[in-house]
Design a protein around this motif. Sequence first.
Motif, PDB file in Angstrom:
ATOM      1  N   LEU A  89       0.824  -1.194   0.000  1.00  0.00           N
ATOM      2  CA  LEU A  89       0.000   0.000   0.000  1.00  0.00           C
ATOM      3  C   LEU A  89       0.865   1.253   0.000  1.00  0.00           C
ATOM      4  O   LEU A  89       2.051   1.205   0.351  1.00  0.00           O
ATOM      5  N   ALA A  90       0.253   2.357  -0.354  1.00  0.00           N
ATOM      6  CA  ALA A  90       0.992   3.622  -0.405  1.00  0.00           C
ATOM      7  C   ALA A  90       1.549   3.987   0.967  1.00  0.00           C
ATOM      8  O   ALA A  90       2.596   4.622   1.071  1.00  0.00           O
ATOM      9  N   GLY A  91       0.856   3.560   2.040  1.00  0.00           N
ATOM     10  CA  GLY A  91       1.316   3.862   3.397  1.00  0.00           C
ATOM     11  C   GLY A  91       2.437   2.973   3.884  1.00  0.00           C
ATOM     12  O   GLY A  91       2.943   3.172   4.996  1.00  0.00           O
ATOM     13  N   GLY A  92       2.805   1.960   3.100  1.00  0.00           N
ATOM     14  CA  GLY A  92       3.927   1.097   3.465  1.00  0.00           C
ATOM     15  C   GLY A  92       3.545  -0.293   3.910  1.00  0.00           C
ATOM     16  O   GLY A  92       4.366  -1.205   3.884  1.00  0.00           O
ATOM     17  N   GLY A  93       2.300  -0.482   4.375  1.00  0.00           N
ATOM     18  CA  GLY A  93       1.868  -1.805   4.794  1.00  0.00           C
ATOM     19  C   GLY A  93       1.543  -2.697   3.605  1.00  0.00           C
ATOM     20  O   GLY A  93       1.569  -2.257   2.450  1.00  0.00           O
ATOM     21  N   HIS A  94       1.242  -3.966   3.892  1.00  0.00           N
ATOM     22  CA  HIS A  94       0.968  -4.936   2.836  1.00  0.00           C
ATOM     23  C   HIS A  94      -0.388  -5.606   3.046  1.00  0.00           C
ATOM     24  O   HIS A  94      -0.878  -5.714   4.170  1.00  0.00           O
ATOM     25  N   VAL A  95      -0.946  -6.074   1.947  1.00  0.00           N
ATOM     26  CA  VAL A  95      -2.218  -6.792   1.956  1.00  0.00           C
ATOM     27  C   VAL A  95      -2.002  -8.175   1.357  1.00  0.00           C
ATOM     28  O   VAL A  95      -1.450  -8.305   0.258  1.00  0.00           O
ATOM     29  N   LEU A  96      -2.435  -9.208   2.082  1.00  0.00           N
ATOM     30  CA  LEU A  96      -2.419 -10.566   1.558  1.00  0.00           C
ATOM     31  C   LEU A  96      -3.769 -10.862   0.935  1.00  0.00           C
ATOM     32  O   LEU A  96      -4.813 -10.629   1.557  1.00  0.00           O
ATOM     33  N   ILE A  97      -3.771 -11.392  -0.293  1.00  0.00           N
ATOM     34  CA  ILE A  97      -5.012 -11.625  -1.036  1.00  0.00           C
ATOM     35  C   ILE A  97      -5.047 -13.067  -1.544  1.00  0.00           C
ATOM     36  O   ILE A  97      -4.063 -13.575  -2.070  1.00  0.00           O
ATOM     37  N   ASP A  98      -6.201 -13.695  -1.356  1.00  0.00           N
ATOM     38  CA  ASP A  98      -6.413 -15.053  -1.849  1.00  0.00           C
ATOM     39  C   ASP A  98      -7.658 -15.040  -2.733  1.00  0.00           C
ATOM     40  O   ASP A  98      -8.725 -14.606  -2.293  1.00  0.00           O
ATOM     41  N   TYR A  99      -7.532 -15.495  -3.973  1.00  0.00           N
ATOM     42  CA  TYR A  99      -8.667 -15.482  -4.894  1.00  0.00           C
ATOM     43  C   TYR A  99      -9.621 -16.634  -4.578  1.00  0.00           C
ATOM     44  O   TYR A  99      -9.194 -17.769  -4.357  1.00  0.00           O
ATOM     45  N   LYS A 100     -10.918 -16.321  -4.564  1.00  0.00           N
ATOM     46  CA  LYS A 100     -11.944 -17.329  -4.285  1.00  0.00           C
ATOM     47  C   LYS A 100     -13.085 -17.187  -5.279  1.00  0.00           C
ATOM     48  O   LYS A 100     -13.612 -16.088  -5.484  1.00  0.00           O
ATOM     49  N   SER A 101     -13.485 -18.308  -5.876  1.00  0.00           N
ATOM     50  CA  SER A 101     -14.664 -18.297  -6.733  1.00  0.00           C
ATOM     51  C   SER A 101     -15.846 -18.965  -6.042  1.00  0.00           C
ATOM     52  O   SER A 101     -16.977 -18.896  -6.521  1.00  0.00           O
ATOM     53  N   GLY A 102     -15.583 -19.617  -4.904  1.00  0.00           N
ATOM     54  CA  GLY A 102     -16.634 -20.285  -4.160  1.00  0.00           C
ATOM     55  C   GLY A 102     -16.876 -19.630  -2.819  1.00  0.00           C
ATOM     56  O   GLY A 102     -16.752 -18.418  -2.663  1.00  0.00           O
ATOM     57  N   ARG A 103     -17.193 -20.433  -1.818  1.00  0.00           N
ATOM     58  CA  ARG A 103     -17.517 -19.941  -0.485  1.00  0.00           C
ATOM     59  C   ARG A 103     -16.301 -19.282   0.159  1.00  0.00           C
ATOM     60  O   ARG A 103     -15.209 -19.832   0.149  1.00  0.00           O
ATOM     61  N   ALA A 104     -16.516 -18.101   0.707  1.00  0.00           N
ATOM     62  CA  ALA A 104     -15.435 -17.361   1.378  1.00  0.00           C
ATOM     63  C   ALA A 104     -15.976 -16.787   2.681  1.00  0.00           C
ATOM     64  O   ALA A 104     -16.906 -15.978   2.667  1.00  0.00           O
ATOM     65  N   THR A 105     -15.406 -17.198   3.809  1.00  0.00           N
ATOM     66  CA  THR A 105     -15.909 -16.765   5.116  1.00  0.00           C
ATOM     67  C   THR A 105     -14.762 -16.281   5.995  1.00  0.00           C
ATOM     68  O   THR A 105     -14.234 -17.035   6.810  1.00  0.00           O
ATOM     69  N   PRO A 106     -14.355 -15.022   5.843  1.00  0.00           N
ATOM     70  CA  PRO A 106     -13.242 -14.515   6.649  1.00  0.00           C
ATOM     71  C   PRO A 106     -13.517 -14.497   8.142  1.00  0.00           C
ATOM     72  O   PRO A 106     -12.573 -14.507   8.941  1.00  0.00           O
ATOM     73  N   LYS A 107     -14.788 -14.485   8.577  1.00  0.00           N
ATOM     74  CA  LYS A 107     -15.070 -14.484  10.014  1.00  0.00           C
ATOM     75  C   LYS A 107     -14.550 -15.752  10.683  1.00  0.00           C
ATOM     76  O   LYS A 107     -14.331 -15.781  11.888  1.00  0.00           O
ATOM     77  N   ASP A 108     -14.344 -16.801   9.877  1.00  0.00           N
ATOM     78  CA  ASP A 108     -13.789 -18.050  10.402  1.00  0.00           C
ATOM     79  C   ASP A 108     -12.396 -17.835  10.979  1.00  0.00           C
ATOM     80  O   ASP A 108     -11.967 -18.548  11.891  1.00  0.00           O
ATOM     81  N   TRP A 109     -11.653 -16.841  10.456  1.00  0.00           N
ATOM     82  CA  TRP A 109     -10.298 -16.584  10.945  1.00  0.00           C
ATOM     83  C   TRP A 109     -10.296 -16.135  12.408  1.00  0.00           C
ATOM     84  O   TRP A 109      -9.266 -16.201  13.071  1.00  0.00           O
ATOM     85  N   LEU A 110     -11.430 -15.676  12.916  1.00  0.00           N
ATOM     86  CA  LEU A 110     -11.510 -15.116  14.255  1.00  0.00           C
ATOM     87  C   LEU A 110     -12.041 -16.116  15.276  1.00  0.00           C
ATOM     88  O   LEU A 110     -12.312 -15.755  16.422  1.00  0.00           O
ATOM     89  N   GLU A 111     -12.175 -17.370  14.879  1.00  0.00           N
ATOM     90  CA  GLU A 111     -12.671 -18.395  15.785  1.00  0.00           C
ATOM     91  C   GLU A 111     -11.513 -19.182  16.386  1.00  0.00           C
ATOM     92  O   GLU A 111     -10.411 -19.211  15.849  1.00  0.00           O
ATOM     93  N   ASP A 112     -11.790 -19.847  17.520  1.00  0.00           N
ATOM     94  CA  ASP A 112     -10.749 -20.624  18.200  1.00  0.00           C
ATOM     95  C   ASP A 112     -10.278 -21.803  17.355  1.00  0.00           C
ATOM     96  O   ASP A 112      -9.112 -22.195  17.424  1.00  0.00           O
ATOM     97  N   ARG A 113     -11.204 -22.370  16.574  1.00  0.00           N
ATOM     98  CA  ARG A 113     -10.871 -23.522  15.738  1.00  0.00           C
ATOM     99  C   ARG A 113     -11.201 -23.176  14.277  1.00  0.00           C
ATOM    100  O   ARG A 113     -12.208 -23.604  13.735  1.00  0.00           O
ATOM    101  N   PRO A 114     -10.367 -22.385  13.640  1.00  0.00           N
ATOM    102  CA  PRO A 114     -10.661 -21.973  12.255  1.00  0.00           C
ATOM    103  C   PRO A 114     -10.665 -23.163  11.301  1.00  0.00           C
ATOM    104  O   PRO A 114      -9.779 -24.020  11.360  1.00  0.00           O
TER     105      PRO A 114
END
Length: 228
Positions: A89-114
Amino acid sequence: LDAISAEELSAVIERAAHVAVEKVRAERSGVLDGRLADLERLRLAKLACDWLEIERSRGDFTVTALEQPRTLRAAGLEMHGRIDRMDKLAGGGHVLIDYKSGRATPKDWLEDRPDDPQMPLYALAADEKIDAIAYASLKAGRMKYLGIAREADMLPKVAALDSWLGWPVIWQKNIDALGAEFTAGVAEVDPKRGLKTCEYCALRPLCRVHERMALLEDDEEPSEGGEI
């Protein structure tokens, strides 16, 4: 994107779609031939055009990695992965991106058992400063970024996550716990979401844990008629 004309961009997209279809044809003979191959090229080109409109709405960024191998570690286990894409990014940080054509549920990353800890693992393994992780959801008509970020609008319509700086510690703890169980051979029948998990399980006639859980849930429900 603004540095090239619409005609040039269209030509680039058409070539990319052609290369993608030809790659499939070479790897899987007879899968895409004739009119079917033409339709697939058109479909891919349309998806690419629609996705680039999403990218146009972002602030300045530079793509720094594509299909880059990374070594991942958890609880003494070493795994090898490949990140779809990383942007700076212009501010210096980075973004990780994963392409998905099917089901995508990022809220799963915030669970105890992802269910899918791949992206948190990539974030933990990165030497770069990671400010967001996200799926690029490529569903026709519903294209968007789905993820979490240090600040709002680092990606279009991706909200900021509270206590962003604390999440790597939580991810490491949860993933190490899963890795330790795997290494120790722990295989207890412990449905993550109770009866909801059992509903679609093909092994219900064998383990029958759903029956025990259903009885427990029935015992916890209060009687509708009160005390007898």
